[in-house]
Design an enzyme around this catalytic site. Structure first.
Site, PDB file in Angstrom:
ATOM      1  N   ASP A  33       0.919  -1.200  -0.088  1.00 18.82           N
ATOM      2  CA  ASP A  33       0.051   0.009  -0.133  1.00 18.82           C
ATOM      3  C   ASP A  33       0.838   1.242   0.036  1.00 18.82           C
ATOM      4  O   ASP A  33       1.561   1.463   0.936  1.00 18.82           O
ATOM      5  CB  ASP A  33      -0.795  -0.046   1.291  1.00 18.82           C
ATOM      6  N   LYS A  91       0.955  15.825  -7.023  1.00 21.33           N
ATOM      7  CA  LYS A  91       1.369  15.699  -8.430  1.00 21.33           C
ATOM      8  C   LYS A  91       2.716  16.375  -8.987  1.00 21.33           C
ATOM      9  O   LYS A  91       3.790  15.939  -9.588  1.00 21.33           O
ATOM     10  CB  LYS A  91       0.595  15.590  -9.702  1.00 21.33           C
ATOM     11  N   SER A 146     -11.838   7.908 -16.327  1.00 14.81           N
ATOM     12  CA  SER A 146     -11.235   6.962 -15.314  1.00 14.81           C
ATOM     13  C   SER A 146     -12.239   6.827 -14.187  1.00 14.81           C
ATOM     14  O   SER A 146     -12.983   7.733 -14.185  1.00 14.81           O
ATOM     15  CB  SER A 146      -9.793   7.449 -14.919  1.00 14.81           C
TER      16      SER A 146
END
Length: 394
Positions: free
Chosen positions: A114, A236, A281
């Site tokens: 994870d 990001k 998505s």
């Protein structure tokens, strides 16, 4: 059929063609829709290379979208895949077996890791490195990501979800976990023989242009959670900026080894950022529906889907840029024009726009501060685990 229609139009005129007026009225709209769809589908990867014998670590593979399309193609080309997943349960096992069957490739394995849990990341990386001689590794393909609903102001403000380490979930999954994994795997990258083309491919998002960089608090532990979009975009952006520093550190270590007269390894290690485009998505569905089943059915499926079909990519089309980064000969050492991280969009190398990508001092400081805060957080969580074990024994 087309010959008969053309013949009728020449001999008897267009008015003799059945439903000609309706066709004439609808044709401009059909052509416009077709042109929009052709434009939105993006470029197609035209490169292909044999991946037999090559070993890749992959994250985000079981998305049933871009990730699944990428690993299916890699498996068909013969690659050995180690897929990192949050849970290795019955569903994941069935998915893996289905992938093996479709690709006719049995060298596909799943490992529990994870990425939002620093302890699990370190446990996997330590296990990977604890091998003599060093394991073969031809690349890492990172396609995992977490995107929370943006929330509707007043009606449904964004709700902060946290990882087991107490970090905001998007920041933990999209930035901290991936950063930690790649930093820990540096010895594996450098241990590869000099004739091995090792590619580290990181998918990002155009929303990173809306992000911020928090140099002093890179894990955003003390930042106010006022916008899930800000945390996603910033996670990001920070990951992309740190990848430039990772590339420099790998190359500097290689140059240092050369000066010391040591055997040079890892000369083909490259880091590539990939922007696959806007896709239909799970993340997009979750954002547009605000996490509501009613909005998912009414807003996304009934109202917006025709427009989204025209203007966004499918997962298979989004996978094209990732496959391009994996296979293009432009990233082979003999063809590289410089040592900078490459940014791929629509199956071509483009320029990074934001000024942070030119600021090496900022990149170095962000990388070092992230390492510092991760180490401190790991010590804190290790202490908590030890106290919990002690209490349980008592």
């Amino acid at each position: 059929m087309p010959v008969n229609i053309i013949g009728t139009a020449i001999v008897k005129g267009t008015e003799a063609i059945p439903y000609y007026q309706q066709i004439k009225t609808a044709a401009p709209y059909v052509v416009a829709a077709g042109a929009a769809k052709y434009w939105s589908r993006g470029a197609t990867n035209t490169w292909e290379r044999k991946l037999h014998g090559k070993v890749y670590l992959v994250t985000g593979a079981s998305s049933q979208g871009m990730g699944t399309a990428v690993v299916l193609e890699m498996a068909r080309l013969g690659a050995q895949l180690i897929i990192l997943t949050r849970n290795v349960d019955e569903w994941a096992t069935d998915w893996c077996n289905d992938l093996r069957e479709k690709s006719q490739n049995d060298l596909i394995y799943m490992e529990k890791c994870d990425l939002s849990d620093l302890w699990q990341v370190r446990k996997f990386a330590t296990g990977w490195l604890d091998n003599a001689p060093p394991r073969r590794l031809d690349g890492v393909v990172v396609m995992s990501g977490e995107m929370e609903p943006w929330g509707i102001p007043v009606v449904s403000p964004p709700t902060r979800r946290s990882s087991v380490d107490g970090l905001e979930l998007q920041m933990a999954t999209n930035y901290v976990g991936i950063f930690h994994l790649l930093d820990l795997l540096q010895p594996s990258f450098k241990a590869q023989p000099p004739d091995r083309d090792v590619r580290i491919i990181i998918t990002t998002c155009w929303l990173q242009s809306m992000g911020e960089i928090n140099v002093e608090d890179p894990l955003w532990q003390n930042a106010k959670y006022d916008s899930s979009l800000k945390f996603f975009a910033s996670s990001k952006l920070q990951l992309s900026v740190c990848m430039l520093e990772l590339q420099r550190r790998l190359l500097n270590e290689i140059k240092k080894m050369q000066k010391d007269g040591k055997e040079v390894k890892g000369t083909h290690v490259t880091v590539t950022l990939v922007q696959p485009g806007t896709m239909r998505s799970h993340s997009l569905r979750r954002v547009l529906s605000n996490g509501s089943v009613f909005l998912l059915i009414f807003l996304y499926c009934l109202l917006l889907y025709p427009l989204l079909f025209l203007l966004t990519k499918s997962g298979r089309r989004g996978a094209q840029s990732v496959l391009y980064a994996l296979m293009t000969p432009e990233l082979e050492e003999v063809n590289l024009q410089d040592e900078k991280v490459k940014y791929v969009s629509d199956c071509s190398i483009v320029k990074l726009a934001r000024k942070e990508f030119e600021d090496e001092a900022l990149q170095t400081k962000l990388y070092e501060n992230t390492l510092r805060d991760i180490n401190e957080l790991e010590k804190k969580m290790a202490s908590k685990r030890n106290k919990a074990k002690t209490t349980k024994k008592k």
